[in-house]
Design a protein around this motif. Structure first.
Motif, PDB file in Angstrom:
ATOM      1  N   ALA A  98      -6.495 -52.156 -41.797  1.00 55.11           N
ATOM      2  CA  ALA A  98      -5.762 -51.751 -42.998  1.00 55.11           C
ATOM      3  C   ALA A  98      -4.353 -52.318 -42.989  1.00 55.11           C
ATOM      4  N   ASP A  99      -3.714 -52.343 -41.816  1.00 55.21           N
ATOM      5  CA  ASP A  99      -2.354 -52.891 -41.721  1.00 55.21           C
ATOM      6  C   ASP A  99      -2.348 -54.412 -41.721  1.00 55.21           C
ATOM      7  N   ALA A 100      -3.354 -55.025 -41.088  1.00 54.53           N
ATOM      8  CA  ALA A 100      -3.398 -56.487 -41.001  1.00 54.53           C
ATOM      9  C   ALA A 100      -3.694 -57.137 -42.343  1.00 54.53           C
ATOM     10  N   PHE A 101      -4.357 -56.389 -43.240  1.00 50.30           N
ATOM     11  CA  PHE A 101      -4.719 -56.923 -44.552  1.00 50.30           C
ATOM     12  C   PHE A 101      -4.239 -55.956 -45.642  1.00 50.30           C
ATOM     13  N   PRO A 102      -2.924 -55.855 -45.824  1.00 52.84           N
ATOM     14  CA  PRO A 102      -2.386 -54.875 -46.772  1.00 52.84           C
ATOM     15  C   PRO A 102      -2.834 -55.117 -48.209  1.00 52.84           C
ATOM     16  N   GLU A 103      -3.210 -56.362 -48.518  1.00 50.00           N
ATOM     17  CA  GLU A 103      -3.646 -56.664 -49.878  1.00 50.00           C
ATOM     18  C   GLU A 103      -4.910 -55.901 -50.258  1.00 50.00           C
ATOM     19  N   ALA A 104      -5.659 -55.405 -49.278  1.00 56.98           N
ATOM     20  CA  ALA A 104      -6.866 -54.618 -49.570  1.00 56.98           C
ATOM     21  C   ALA A 104      -6.533 -53.203 -50.017  1.00 56.98           C
ATOM     22  N   GLY A 105      -5.295 -52.760 -49.792  1.00 58.51           N
ATOM     23  CA  GLY A 105      -4.865 -51.432 -50.249  1.00 58.51           C
ATOM     24  C   GLY A 105      -5.570 -50.287 -49.566  1.00 58.51           C
ATOM     25  N   LEU A 106      -5.855 -50.407 -48.276  1.00 56.92           N
ATOM     26  CA  LEU A 106      -6.632 -49.388 -47.569  1.00 56.92           C
ATOM     27  C   LEU A 106      -5.796 -48.477 -46.697  1.00 56.92           C
ATOM     28  N   ALA A 107      -4.473 -48.544 -46.837  1.00 53.60           N
ATOM     29  CA  ALA A 107      -3.575 -47.596 -46.171  1.00 53.60           C
ATOM     30  C   ALA A 107      -2.510 -47.173 -47.170  1.00 53.60           C
ATOM     31  N   PRO A 108      -2.153 -45.896 -47.204  1.00 52.91           N
ATOM     32  CA  PRO A 108      -1.081 -45.457 -48.091  1.00 52.91           C
ATOM     33  C   PRO A 108       0.245 -46.089 -47.668  1.00 52.91           C
ATOM     34  N   PRO A 109       1.250 -46.056 -48.527  1.00 56.87           N
ATOM     35  CA  PRO A 109       2.577 -46.501 -48.112  1.00 56.87           C
ATOM     36  C   PRO A 109       3.033 -45.714 -46.889  1.00 56.87           C
TER      37      PRO A 109
END
Length: 212
Positions: free
Chosen positions: A75-86
């Motif tokens: 989730a952090d390595a690919f933030p463009e996927a939007g899989l972790a909240p801010p």
């Protein structure tokens, strides 16, 4: 330069969690299937995960083991996927990822090993009783589509996988809260794609003793 992602897994393992997560981020990856007791304990793989267990991923030179850690890392390595909240909104995200990785996994393991805890042991162990853990988790998903806010996240991949499999195999009660939460998640296209690949791999890589 783009770094290759390799997933080390077995179709009958928690590797399905990482497999689903990789489908959600939508980047190319390769899968290396390992067998229990043989390739999973071979020196080449023990250099990746000295525990000799799956899943693990290699992303370039980065190695990550443990399904919850893999979900959080991707989730952090690919933030463009939007899989972790801010970052400022990750309280529930971290809480439930680690609640399931810690208390739920431990409580399920104790029950599977038929360990009956005394009241003092319940106090000593962070997981407490399985019934209490499931009560807390049922409250967390009651009336909610997602466990860590208003959007789907890596926490849903991890929590949902445990609830879905637990209900399927009878290790987790089919509570209405769990069924409603899981029914929406299991229809996600990424989850269905990963399951199709896992089911195909089951035919190619059967469990030892199940070949006949």
């Amino acid at each position: 330069m783009e770094r290759t992602i390799t997933l080390y897994t077995n179709p009958y393992s928690r590797g399905g969690i990482a497999h689903w997560m990789l489908e959600e981020i939508g980047v190319p990856y390769r899968v290396e299937y390992l067998q229990y007791g043989t390739s999973m304990k071979a020196p080449d793989y023990l250099a990746i995960n000295p525990m000799g267990k799956v899943p693990a991923i290699r992303h370039g030179e980065v190695v990550v083991t443990e399904a919850a850690a893999i979900c959080a890392y991707l989730a952090d390595a690919f933030p463009e996927a939007g899989l972790a909240p801010p970052p400022a909104e990750r309280g529930d995200y971290y809480r439930w990822l680690l609640f399931v990785a810690g208390p739920l996994e431990a409580a399920l393991g104790l029950k599977a090993c038929q360990v009956e805890m005394s009241a003092d042991q319940e106090m000593q162990l962070g997981c407490g009783r399985l019934e209490t853990v499931l009560d807390v988790l049922a409250d967390a998903v009651r009336g909610r589509h997602y466990i860590a806010g208003e959007r789907f996240s890596a926490a849903d991949v991890y929590v949902g996988s445990h609830l879905g499999w637990g209900m399927q195999f009878g290790t987790i009660d089919r509570r209405p809260e769990f069924e409603r939460y899981w029914q929406a998640l299991e229809q996600r296209p990424a989850q269905r794609r990963s399951m199709a690949q896992i089911e195909a791999a089951m035919a190619e890589y059967p469990l030892p003793g199940a070949e006949a």
